[in-house]
Design an enzyme around this catalytic site. Structure first.
Site, PDB file in Angstrom:
ATOM      1  N   GLY A  84      -3.331   1.584 -13.615  1.00 18.24           N
ATOM      2  CA  GLY A  84      -4.348   2.438 -12.846  1.00 18.24           C
ATOM      3  C   GLY A  84      -3.649   2.659 -11.277  1.00 18.24           C
ATOM      4  NE  ARG A  87       2.800   2.667  -4.490  1.00 21.23           N
ATOM      5  CZ  ARG A  87       3.944   2.786  -4.221  1.00 21.23           C
ATOM      6  NH1 ARG A  87       4.152   2.322  -2.849  1.00 21.23           N
ATOM      7  NH2 ARG A  87       5.021   3.030  -4.779  1.00 21.23           N
ATOM      8  CE  LYS A 107       3.900   6.761  -4.714  1.00 21.93           C
ATOM      9  NZ  LYS A 107       5.103   7.611  -5.498  1.00 21.93           N
ATOM     10  CG  ASP A 119       0.453  -4.130   0.396  1.00 27.80           C
ATOM     11  OD1 ASP A 119       0.627  -3.182  -0.689  1.00 27.80           O
ATOM     12  OD2 ASP A 119       1.475  -4.212   1.049  1.00 27.80           O
ATOM     13  N   GLY A 120      -1.619  -2.151  -2.030  1.00 31.36           N
ATOM     14  CA  GLY A 120      -2.171  -0.926  -1.896  1.00 31.36           C
ATOM     15  C   GLY A 120      -1.430   0.203  -0.908  1.00 31.36           C
ATOM     16  NE  ARG A 170       1.035  11.580  -6.655  1.00 29.81           N
ATOM     17  CZ  ARG A 170       1.598  10.513  -7.470  1.00 29.81           C
ATOM     18  NH1 ARG A 170       2.708  10.309  -7.437  1.00 29.81           N
ATOM     19  NH2 ARG A 170       0.706   9.823  -7.815  1.00 29.81           N
ATOM     20  NE  ARG A 177      -0.941   8.427 -13.501  1.00 27.67           N
ATOM     21  CZ  ARG A 177       0.081   8.483 -12.137  1.00 27.67           C
ATOM     22  NH1 ARG A 177       1.131   8.139 -12.631  1.00 27.67           N
ATOM     23  NH2 ARG A 177      -0.087   8.501 -11.137  1.00 27.67           N
ATOM     24  CG  ASP A 245       2.998   3.783 -15.716  1.00 27.24           C
ATOM     25  OD1 ASP A 245       3.849   3.248 -16.598  1.00 27.24           O
ATOM     26  OD2 ASP A 245       2.987   3.616 -14.464  1.00 27.24           O
TER      27      ASP A 245
HETATM   28  P1  AMP Z   1       5.023   2.930 -10.106  1.00 25.87           P
HETATM   29  O1  AMP Z   1       6.100   2.004 -10.333  1.00 25.87           O
HETATM   30  O2  AMP Z   1       4.995   3.300  -8.511  1.00 25.87           O
HETATM   31  O3  AMP Z   1       4.645   3.855 -10.938  1.00 25.87           O
HETATM   32  O4  AMP Z   1       3.692   1.872  -9.986  1.00 25.87           O
HETATM   33  C1  AMP Z   1       3.324   1.088 -10.988  1.00 25.87           C
HETATM   34  C2  AMP Z   1       2.079   0.313 -10.874  1.00 25.87           C
HETATM   35  O5  AMP Z   1       1.871  -0.534  -9.654  1.00 25.87           O
HETATM   36  C3  AMP Z   1       0.945   1.357 -10.649  1.00 25.87           C
HETATM   37  O6  AMP Z   1      -0.354   1.123 -11.210  1.00 25.87           O
HETATM   38  C4  AMP Z   1       0.711   1.335  -9.104  1.00 25.87           C
HETATM   39  O7  AMP Z   1      -0.691   1.635  -8.693  1.00 25.87           O
HETATM   40  C5  AMP Z   1       1.090  -0.269  -8.900  1.00 25.87           C
HETATM   41  N1  AMP Z   1       1.599  -0.313  -7.356  1.00 25.87           N
HETATM   42  C6  AMP Z   1       2.681  -0.206  -7.144  1.00 25.87           C
HETATM   43  N2  AMP Z   1       2.820  -0.439  -5.737  1.00 25.87           N
HETATM   44  C7  AMP Z   1       1.763  -1.181  -5.556  1.00 25.87           C
HETATM   45  C8  AMP Z   1       1.394  -1.951  -4.119  1.00 25.87           C
HETATM   46  N3  AMP Z   1       1.801  -1.967  -3.110  1.00 25.87           N
HETATM   47  N4  AMP Z   1      -0.037  -2.328  -4.394  1.00 25.87           N
HETATM   48  C9  AMP Z   1      -0.887  -1.994  -5.408  1.00 25.87           C
HETATM   49  N5  AMP Z   1      -0.296  -1.559  -6.591  1.00 25.87           N
HETATM   50  C10 AMP Z   1       0.815  -1.172  -6.750  1.00 25.87           C
HETATM   51 MG    MG Z   2       3.515   5.129 -11.428  1.00 22.61          MG
END
Ligand code: AMP
Ligand code: MG
Length: 480
Positions: A84, A87, A107, A119-120, A170, A177, A245
């Protein structure tokens, strides 16, 4: 002018959670994509830089925005996980002046209920990196999400060290997805139907009302991916984290993380520090795309046929079509890279022979094809291979057979073999200047050059040069 028309937020609430962008201390615009803003009809929504920074970091919500974090699941490096938007959030869907529907998403805008332990937030560097590379991909003619703005938040984010935080805006045809379907399939069958109907209405509306629409939809997704991955291979783009995803139903390149462009031609090229097994290496991308589509088909089996065996047969047929379509796009792409107008059965062998020579001579992929297109001297390591001369003769003979001179072929080749790709070392240089010295001129100059990848203005020469040897073992990090 804002033209929100939010449809995703009308879907069953299992698919998302309401979310609010985090308050940040001192938002400041770092880069703004003027051309994209006018294309979207969003060039007039803010009056000054301060207000723009506040809007594009989510401090002021435009009327009609309904921020949500989307739910999805996914196979990450082969392992299934619930994910989900941890961030990111979807501000809403905007209708452009030409009537196109686009997602506007942030993002790095703070935690959501899917953040798990994250931390989002996002750091300026990786968001600027996404800005540079996604805009370069667009200029190369490759379907991609776009980057509208990067706003520094004025707040630090904690990674290995403290880094300045940022929010990226973005733009995407949608954020559906493969993982969104995996999520819905795991929830309940009726949700899967709802999601599939939604996706068809949004991306393949010509299928509405067709009796075999779900199978046809799956085929359409597979064919979009076949074309996209072929385009990646043809320019040497390595996504780096092709988890399910991170694969878009709309067929756009999405979720730029540890991606990079290959320098030396090498099917085993990997840049991402976390991809230790090379699962997402350059030469494996087509197979991984097919694997991801198999996960999509698996999730969609109940939609394909009430009889499971028949559904599986249909799915296999579609996956075979992916393979064939990918191969056709890739081979056709190689033909155009070699300046061939017609098709002969041995073209793939001719192209493969060239690639093998590049690999043997450890040649820069982009520069080698570009030199072939301009008539400049080939890289020395290639010239010294006796087999290269032979290959050149075969290539010229092949052109003669279709009645094309080398000059005619080269003219066309310069339109498909880019002189400029986002070179890893140049990207790093621009990011360093932006992050450490607060200087944006190098980044702006790089982006300006990358907007015209097939023309090499004298002032852009430095961006076309191969990396210094210190960049041979370049690694990318996930940027989370
Ligand atoms: P990604 O590798 O960017 O596609 O991210 C994989 C998953 O990790 C997704 O669900 C992102 O929302 C979550 N995610 C990545 N970085 C963070 C962050 N700093 N805080 C919270 N969720 C994150
Ligand atoms: Mg992703």
């Amino acid at each position: 002018m804002w033209q929100f028309d939010n449809t995703y937020a009308r879907l069953p609430s299992a698919l998302y959670e309401r979310a609010t962008p985090a308050r940040v201390r001192a938002p400041q615009m770092v880069v703004w994509n003027d051309a994209l803003a006018s294309e979207l009809g969003l060039d007039d929504v803010t009056q000054d830089a301060l207000q723009a920074a506040r809007v594009w970091s989510g401090q002021v919500l435009p009327e009609g925005a309904e921020p949500i974090a989307q739910a999805y699941a996914g196979h990450q490096f082969g392992h299934f996980t619930m994910l989900g938007d941890g961030r990111a959030l979807l501000l809403g869907e905007h209708l452009t002046p030409t009537g196109q529907r686009v997602d506007i998403a942030f993002k790095g805008s703070g935690q959501t209920s899917y953040s798990r332990r994250g931390d989002g937030r996002a750091a300026v560097g990786p968001m600027l990196r996404e800005y540079i590379i996604s805009e370069a991909m667009h200029a190369l003619g490759i379907p991609t999400t776009r980057s509208l703005a990067v706003v520094a938040t004025g707040e630090p984010v904690m990674r290995e060290t403290m880094l300045p935080g940022a929010v990226l805006t973005r733009i995407a045809s949608s954020h559906l997805r493969v993982g969104t379907f995996q999520y819905a399939a795991g929830w309940q069958e009726s949700l899967l139907y709802t999601l599939a109907d939604y996706a068809i209405a949004r991306h393949d509306p010509h299928l509405l009302g067709e009796s075999q629409r779900y199978a046809q939809f799956l085929r359409a997704v597979a064919l979009r991916q076949a074309k996209l991955i072929a385009q990646w291979q043809l320019v040497g783009f390595i996504h780096g984290v092709m988890n399910t995803d991170n694969m878009s139903i709309a067929g756009e390149t999405i979720d730029y993380g540890p991606c990079a462009f290959m320098d030396i031609y090498d099917p085993d090229a990997v840049f991402s520090s976390i991809d230790e097994a090379g699962r997402y290496r350059y030469g494996h991308q087509p197979a991984i795309a097919q694997w991801n589509l198999a996960r999509l088909a698996e999730a969609c089996l109940p939609l394909l046929h009430s009889n499971r065996d028949k559904a599986v047969d249909l799915a296999h047929g579609i996956l075979d079509e992916f393979r064939t379509a990918y191969q056709a796009h890739y081979e056709q792409g190689l033909r155009t890279k070699l300046g061939l107008n017609t098709a002969e059965p041995d073209d793939a062998t001719l192209a493969q022979a060239y690639l093998t020579l590049l690999q043997l001579a450890k040649c820069d992929y982009t520069l080698a094809f570009r030199a072939l297109s301009t008539g400049e001297a080939a890289p020395l390591a290639l010239q010294v291979l006796p087999a290269y001369d032979e290959w050149l003769q075969q290539w010229q003979a092949r052109l003669t057979r279709e009645g094309r001179t080398v000059e005619q072929a080269r003219l066309a080749m310069r339109g498909v073999n880019p002189a400029l790709i986002p070179r890893n070392y140049r990207v790093e240089e621009a990011l360093y200047a932006a992050e450490r010295r607060n200087e944006l001129a190098p980044l702006q100059a790089l982006v300006a050059a990358l907007r015209q990848p097939f023309e090499l203005a004298p002032e852009h020469h430095k961006f076309a040069e191969p990396p210094p040897s210190s960049f041979r073992n370049y690694q990318t990090f996930c940027g989370t």
